[in-house]
Design an enzyme around this catalytic site. Structure first.
Site, PDB file in Angstrom:
ATOM      1  N   GLU A  15      39.663  64.665  10.888  1.00  0.00           N
ATOM      2  CA  GLU A  15      39.997  65.901  11.585  1.00  0.00           C
ATOM      3  C   GLU A  15      40.332  66.373  13.137  1.00  0.00           C
ATOM      4  O   GLU A  15      40.800  67.248  13.300  1.00  0.00           O
ATOM      5  CB  GLU A  15      38.242  66.985  11.470  1.00  0.00           C
ATOM      6  CG  GLU A  15      38.040  68.049  11.450  1.00  0.00           C
ATOM      7  CD  GLU A  15      38.269  69.226  10.282  1.00  0.00           C
ATOM      8  OE1 GLU A  15      38.381  69.136   9.308  1.00  0.00           O
ATOM      9  OE2 GLU A  15      39.444  70.283  11.007  1.00  0.00           O
ATOM     10  N   HIS A  74      40.871  58.744   4.494  1.00  0.00           N
ATOM     11  CA  HIS A  74      40.624  59.841   3.298  1.00  0.00           C
ATOM     12  C   HIS A  74      42.458  59.791   2.739  1.00  0.00           C
ATOM     13  O   HIS A  74      43.420  59.129   3.639  1.00  0.00           O
ATOM     14  CB  HIS A  74      41.041  61.062   4.764  1.00  0.00           C
ATOM     15  CG  HIS A  74      40.444  62.150   4.034  1.00  0.00           C
ATOM     16  ND1 HIS A  74      40.874  63.572   4.542  1.00  0.00           N
ATOM     17  CD2 HIS A  74      38.996  62.667   3.982  1.00  0.00           C
ATOM     18  CE1 HIS A  74      40.899  64.591   3.921  1.00  0.00           C
ATOM     19  NE2 HIS A  74      39.495  64.378   3.286  1.00  0.00           N
ATOM     20  N   ARG A 133      33.916  58.726  -2.258  1.00  0.00           N
ATOM     21  CA  ARG A 133      33.311  59.456  -2.025  1.00  0.00           C
ATOM     22  C   ARG A 133      34.930  61.633  -2.616  1.00  0.00           C
ATOM     23  O   ARG A 133      36.166  61.009  -2.756  1.00  0.00           O
ATOM     24  CB  ARG A 133      33.662  60.312  -0.508  1.00  0.00           C
ATOM     25  CG  ARG A 133      33.016  61.631   0.044  1.00  0.00           C
ATOM     26  CD  ARG A 133      32.713  62.004   1.537  1.00  0.00           C
ATOM     27  NE  ARG A 133      33.912  62.603   1.977  1.00  0.00           N
ATOM     28  CZ  ARG A 133      34.087  62.620   2.796  1.00  0.00           C
ATOM     29  NH1 ARG A 133      34.067  61.335   4.049  1.00  0.00           N
ATOM     30  NH2 ARG A 133      36.132  62.841   2.985  1.00  0.00           N
ATOM     31  N   THR A 167      35.461  75.162   4.220  1.00  0.00           N
ATOM     32  CA  THR A 167      36.809  74.520   4.944  1.00  0.00           C
ATOM     33  C   THR A 167      37.742  75.512   5.654  1.00  0.00           C
ATOM     34  O   THR A 167      38.044  74.977   6.655  1.00  0.00           O
ATOM     35  CB  THR A 167      37.961  75.150   3.615  1.00  0.00           C
ATOM     36  OG1 THR A 167      37.584  73.348   2.688  1.00  0.00           O
ATOM     37  CG2 THR A 167      39.814  73.838   4.265  1.00  0.00           C
ATOM     38  N   HIS A 289      15.113  82.379  37.437  1.00  0.00           N
ATOM     39  CA  HIS A 289      14.932  80.664  36.492  1.00  0.00           C
ATOM     40  C   HIS A 289      14.455  80.283  37.211  1.00  0.00           C
ATOM     41  O   HIS A 289      13.745  78.428  36.748  1.00  0.00           O
ATOM     42  CB  HIS A 289      16.613  81.129  36.229  1.00  0.00           C
ATOM     43  CG  HIS A 289      16.637  81.691  35.002  1.00  0.00           C
ATOM     44  ND1 HIS A 289      17.163  81.354  33.743  1.00  0.00           N
ATOM     45  CD2 HIS A 289      16.375  82.775  34.728  1.00  0.00           C
ATOM     46  CE1 HIS A 289      17.156  82.392  32.725  1.00  0.00           C
ATOM     47  NE2 HIS A 289      16.680  83.950  33.924  1.00  0.00           N
TER      48      HIS A 289
HETATM   49  C1  HCA Z   1      41.334  68.547   5.367  1.00  0.00           C
HETATM   50  C2  HCA Z   1      40.434  69.974   5.194  1.00  0.00           C
HETATM   51  C3  HCA Z   1      39.105  69.024   4.708  1.00  0.00           C
HETATM   52  C4  HCA Z   1      38.806  67.924   4.435  1.00  0.00           C
HETATM   53  C5  HCA Z   1      36.948  67.953   4.350  1.00  0.00           C
HETATM   54  C6  HCA Z   1      36.139  66.350   3.859  1.00  0.00           C
HETATM   55  C7  HCA Z   1      38.002  70.412   4.892  1.00  0.00           C
HETATM   56  O1  HCA Z   1      42.032  68.853   6.308  1.00  0.00           O
HETATM   57  O2  HCA Z   1      41.952  67.667   4.913  1.00  0.00           O
HETATM   58  O3  HCA Z   1      37.035  65.777   3.159  1.00  0.00           O
HETATM   59  O4  HCA Z   1      35.388  67.134   3.695  1.00  0.00           O
HETATM   60  O5  HCA Z   1      38.108  71.001   5.693  1.00  0.00           O
HETATM   61  O6  HCA Z   1      38.145  70.965   3.534  1.00  0.00           O
HETATM   62  O7  HCA Z   1      38.715  68.682   6.299  1.00  0.00           O
HETATM   63 CU    CU Z   2      38.345  70.235   7.203  1.00  0.00          CU
END
Ligand code: HCA
Ligand code: CU
Length: 466
Positions: A15, A74, A133, A167, A289
């Site tokens: 990310e 991922h 997952r 998201t 403060h």
């Molecule tokens: C992405 C989407 C993701 C996936 C999050 C996850 C999102 O950029 O592919 O795998 O838990 O925010 O939905 O980052």
């Molecule tokens: Cu994300």
């Protein structure tokens, strides 16, 4: 609800690299992965190997680095992408598919087809022995009954974790908590992750609410970087869990260092007012403060800065009173009478053009008012790092020992690489430095030297991994 379990899933490398302008090299990714592992995160989402060759290489390298953390690749929900992820030898594959009506429409697939895709990909990955997952992308905006159905089918196919990302960051803590309470009731036999985007500034609060609602995994990035406004920041979440719940999920005193590392490698600057790691996070400015904090820090601090390896700062400006100025001067080793101190404060308050006073400015004002030279005389010195090459047939240690006895030599290291010995020298003048260098050159067996004058030396940021 009490929080029963917290697994930190760091996705700085996946990310975080989706942040505009961020592009880690393979080596940088390995460095960050090792740092994350040292800090104690439980899972590292290393990237989607289908994105590019370098992401593939990085995921592979991290997977075989022997880290404690579980390494995740991922990927999209199709066998080809899963195959590439499997070839990286990761511990877990995270298979994602968008599950909102709008997303299904854009992919031109029905709900049944979406379920079939997920089931096929999950079963395929499981049949190759990795943990799986399933990420129901945009899960917080999906039709609830469909979401439950696709999650149940993913669990039947072998997923042991499900991520329900927010998201686009449209949840509030109350809604997130309710959402996770409901899903954990309706989908059994699996643990849930939250992944909260920060579009409305609620990413940390929403992550905590998800944990309260029954999620056990929490996605974070260092400094909260990510798509658009980013996601939950590791440092803020970890400290919040400690301060609010007494849970210490990672090594807190390493967070400042980790943040600085990612700031440097990502090029994304941490704002001064960022919680925990921002420059100002432990600074006090207002006169009221400062006076109170100097008496009892808890009056204006949520937690002591030492918790994250930092120090309290007292800012001197027109807002400052006697207490602040006295404290700062005393920290510089300067004691003034009450009368002189009042005068210094008067000068500071009268200068509307100065935003903050650096130590040097303060000393200057104090010197003018007291008429006494207060700044300690800094002995002028010249420092250098000298790299020494030895003849291949001589014993390096014997040369290093002789160098160590030369006047002006402060540190000696035998090192690997092009040069054999590294020496730090300190001399009162350039000519003394030159004498020292000549003595090193004169040692039998020294075949060459390379000298770097030291221009500036910095103190390391506290908390660096040893
Ligand atoms: C992405 C989407 C993701 C996936 C999050 C996850 C999102 O950029 O592919 O795998 O838990 O925010 O939905 O980052
Ligand atoms: Cu994300």
């Amino acid at each position: 609800m009490p929080i029963s379990k917290v697994l930190i899933v760091d996705t700085t490398l996946r990310e975080g690299e989706q942040t505009p302008g961020v592009n880690f090299t393979v080596d940088e990714k390995l460095e960050i992965a090792r740092a994350l592992d040292g800090v104690g995160v439980h899972m590292i989402e290393a990237g989607d190997p289908n994105v590019s060759e370098d992401v593939y290489q990085a995921v592979k390298l991290i997977a075989k680095d022997g880290l404690q953390a579980e390494i995740i690749a991922h990927c999209r929900a199709n066998v080809r992408d899963v195959d590439r992820a499997l070839s990286c030898d990761v511990d877990r594959v995270a298979i994602f598919l968008g599950v909102t009506e709008a997303k299904l429409k854009s992919m031109r697939i029905t709900e049944e087809e979406a379920i079939a895709r997920v089931v096929e990909a999950v079963e395929y990955a499981r049949s190759h022995g990795v943990k799986v997952r399933f990420t129901a992308e945009d899960g917080t905006r999906a039709k609830y009954d469909f979401l439950v159905e696709i999650c149940r089918r993913a669990v039947e196919a072998g997923a042991d974790r499900i991520s329900l990302p927010d998201t686009v960051g449209i949840m509030t803590p109350w809604r997130v908590q309710e959402f996770f309470e409901r899903v954990t009731r309706d989908v059994k036999g699996v643990e849930f992750d939250c992944h909260c985007h920060n579009d409305l500034g609620m990413a940390v609060a929403n992550a905590i609410a998800a944990l309260e609602g029954g999620a056990t995994g929490v996605h974070v990035t260092v400094n909260g970087i990510g798509e658009r406004a980013g996601i939950t920041g590791l440092e803020t979440l970890a400290v919040a869990l400690k301060v609010l719940y007494g849970l210490e999920v990672v090594k807190l005193d390493k967070l400042t260092w980790l943040s600085a590392l990612v700031e440097r490698l990502s090029g994304v600057v941490v704002p001064p007012h960022a919680p925990v790691v921002g420059e100002n996070a432990f600074s006090h400015k207002g006169g009221v403060h400062v006076a109170a904090v100097l008496y009892d820090p808890s009056t204006y601090e949520a937690y002591p800065p030492e918790l994250v390896g930092r120090r309290r700062e007292i800012v001197v400006s027109k807002y400052s009173g006697r207490h602040a100025v006295k404290a700062r001067l005393e920290a510089l080793g300067i004691q003034l009478s009450d009368e002189l101190l009042e005068k210094v404060v008067e000068v500071i308050k009268s200068r509307q053009d100065v935003r903050t006073y650096r130590d040097a400015d303060l000393i200057e004002i104090a010197e003018k008012i007291s008429g006494v030279k207060l700044s300690p005389e800094v002995p002028s010195k010249v420092e250098a790092v000298i790299l020494v090459k030895c003849d291949p047939n001589v014993y390096t240690t014997s040369i290093a020992r002789r160098i160590a006895s030369i006047k002006g030599v402060m540190e000696v290291y035998e090192v690997s690489g092009e040069y054999d010995v590294q020496v730090k020298v300190s001399a009162p003048t350039v000519s003394d430095l030159n004498d020292c260098l000549e003595s090193i050159r004169g040692i039998k067996g020294v075949s060459g030297t390379h000298t770097h004058l030291i221009l500036k030396s910095l103190r390391p940021i506290q908390g660096e991994l040893s």
